[in-house]
Design an enzyme around this catalytic site. Sequence first.
Site, PDB file in Angstrom:
ATOM      1  CG  MET A   7      12.151   6.863 -64.636  1.00 27.71           C
ATOM      2  SD  MET A   7      13.410   7.799 -65.518  1.00 27.71           S
ATOM      3  CE  MET A   7      14.700   7.839 -64.282  1.00 27.71           C
ATOM      4  CG  ASP A  26      18.030   8.887 -56.324  1.00 26.68           C
ATOM      5  OD1 ASP A  26      19.077   8.894 -57.008  1.00 26.68           O
ATOM      6  OD2 ASP A  26      16.957   8.385 -56.725  1.00 26.68           O
ATOM      7  CG  MET A  85      10.984   8.664 -60.215  1.00 25.69           C
ATOM      8  SD  MET A  85      12.609   8.925 -60.903  1.00 25.69           S
ATOM      9  CE  MET A  85      13.223   7.261 -60.790  1.00 25.69           C
ATOM     10  CG  HIS A 143      17.945   3.480 -56.418  1.00 30.11           C
ATOM     11  ND1 HIS A 143      17.138   3.862 -55.371  1.00 30.11           N
ATOM     12  CD2 HIS A 143      17.685   4.355 -57.426  1.00 30.11           C
ATOM     13  CE1 HIS A 143      16.425   4.915 -55.718  1.00 30.11           C
ATOM     14  NE2 HIS A 143      16.733   5.234 -56.970  1.00 30.11           N
ATOM     15  CB  SER A 185      21.038   4.449 -59.422  1.00 30.68           C
ATOM     16  OG  SER A 185      20.065   4.572 -60.433  1.00 30.68           O
ATOM     17  CG  HIS A 197      13.080   6.282 -57.098  1.00 28.29           C
ATOM     18  ND1 HIS A 197      14.083   7.177 -57.428  1.00 28.29           N
ATOM     19  CD2 HIS A 197      11.988   7.034 -56.796  1.00 28.29           C
ATOM     20  CE1 HIS A 197      13.617   8.410 -57.335  1.00 28.29           C
ATOM     21  NE2 HIS A 197      12.352   8.350 -56.967  1.00 28.29           N
ATOM     22  CG  ASP A 212      16.163   5.173 -60.607  1.00 30.81           C
ATOM     23  OD1 ASP A 212      15.630   5.758 -59.649  1.00 30.81           O
ATOM     24  OD2 ASP A 212      17.393   5.020 -60.716  1.00 30.81           O
ATOM     25  CG  MET A 270      13.837  12.758 -55.480  1.00 31.05           C
ATOM     26  SD  MET A 270      14.809  11.349 -56.041  1.00 31.05           S
ATOM     27  CE  MET A 270      15.636  11.993 -57.499  1.00 31.05           C
TER      28      MET A 270
HETATM   29  C1  DX5 Z   1      17.141  10.113 -61.134  1.00 34.90           C
HETATM   30  C2  DX5 Z   1      17.120   8.750 -60.504  1.00 34.90           C
HETATM   31  C3  DX5 Z   1      18.411   8.393 -59.895  1.00 34.90           C
HETATM   32  C4  DX5 Z   1      19.580   8.364 -60.843  1.00 34.90           C
HETATM   33  C5  DX5 Z   1      20.789   8.802 -60.061  1.00 34.90           C
HETATM   34  O1  DX5 Z   1      15.878  10.543 -61.423  1.00 34.90           O
HETATM   35  O2  DX5 Z   1      16.130   8.683 -59.494  1.00 34.90           O
HETATM   36  O3  DX5 Z   1      18.347   7.218 -59.106  1.00 34.90           O
HETATM   37  O4  DX5 Z   1      19.830   7.123 -61.450  1.00 34.90           O
HETATM   38  O5  DX5 Z   1      21.853   8.949 -60.920  1.00 34.90           O
HETATM   39  P1  DX5 Z   1      23.130   9.824 -60.532  1.00 34.90           P
HETATM   40  O6  DX5 Z   1      23.725   9.225 -59.304  1.00 34.90           O
HETATM   41  O7  DX5 Z   1      23.977   9.710 -61.744  1.00 34.90           O
HETATM   42  O8  DX5 Z   1      22.652  11.248 -60.281  1.00 34.90           O
HETATM   43 ZN    ZN Z   2      16.262   6.958 -58.105  1.00 32.03          ZN
END
Ligand code: DX5
Ligand code: ZN
Length: 220
Positions: A36, A174, A67, A32, A7, A65, A34, A136
Amino acid sequence: MAILAPSLLGADFKNLERDIRAVEQAGAGYLHLDVMDGAFVPSISFGMPVIAALRGCTGLTFDVHMMVEEPARYIKDVREAGADIICVHAEACRHLDSTISQIHEAGAKAAVALNPSTPVSAVDLVLPQTDMVLVMSVNPGFGGQKFIPYALDKVRNLKKRVRELGLDTDIQVDGGVTLQNAPELLEAGANVLVAGSSVFRGDPGENVKEFIKIFERAGQ
Ligand code: DX5
Ligand code: ZN
């Protein structure tokens, strides 16, 4: 074999290209990413311009991903930026079925994410058209959180359901994934593991190799 999806949120933002090359060379399968929006989750990360810029420096599969609230609004943009897999949260889509179809029409694979408190049954009816389900194992929004143990049961239940339906849907986990809990996640039925801090804290290339050794040992 299982796939490791480092990630990017856990990477050094001053040296994204360097960190991406390190995990790619060490054998990671997906990157990956993210996204947000500060509404579906409390924080804001990065968006399409960053994804598009990174697309030029790696051949890794981009697993994005989303969010964000109503991610259907961004499918075209995120696909054009370089997403290969577009993952939307079941909780954020008013019309999940049609959002999955739109992802496929855009030429990407469709994944559906479930927050920790959302039951596996939320994806039951759309499983046949979903390429991957993301379980998740932390409440989304931040890296570096602790793994929520009941996510393991959700993975087992989901795997059972996927088998019953004769599907081969990928199961991704994740949040709080480590070298320590990876073996039981694989055993429960997960085949795509996302790891942020446990890859990028320390030597990213070496950490990726350690995960891959676990995948090999698990024979997956
Ligand atoms: C959290 C993200 C993850 C995050 C995971 O909301 O969706 O992808 O980066 O990070 P770790 O592996 O540190 O929990
Ligand atoms: Zn994620």
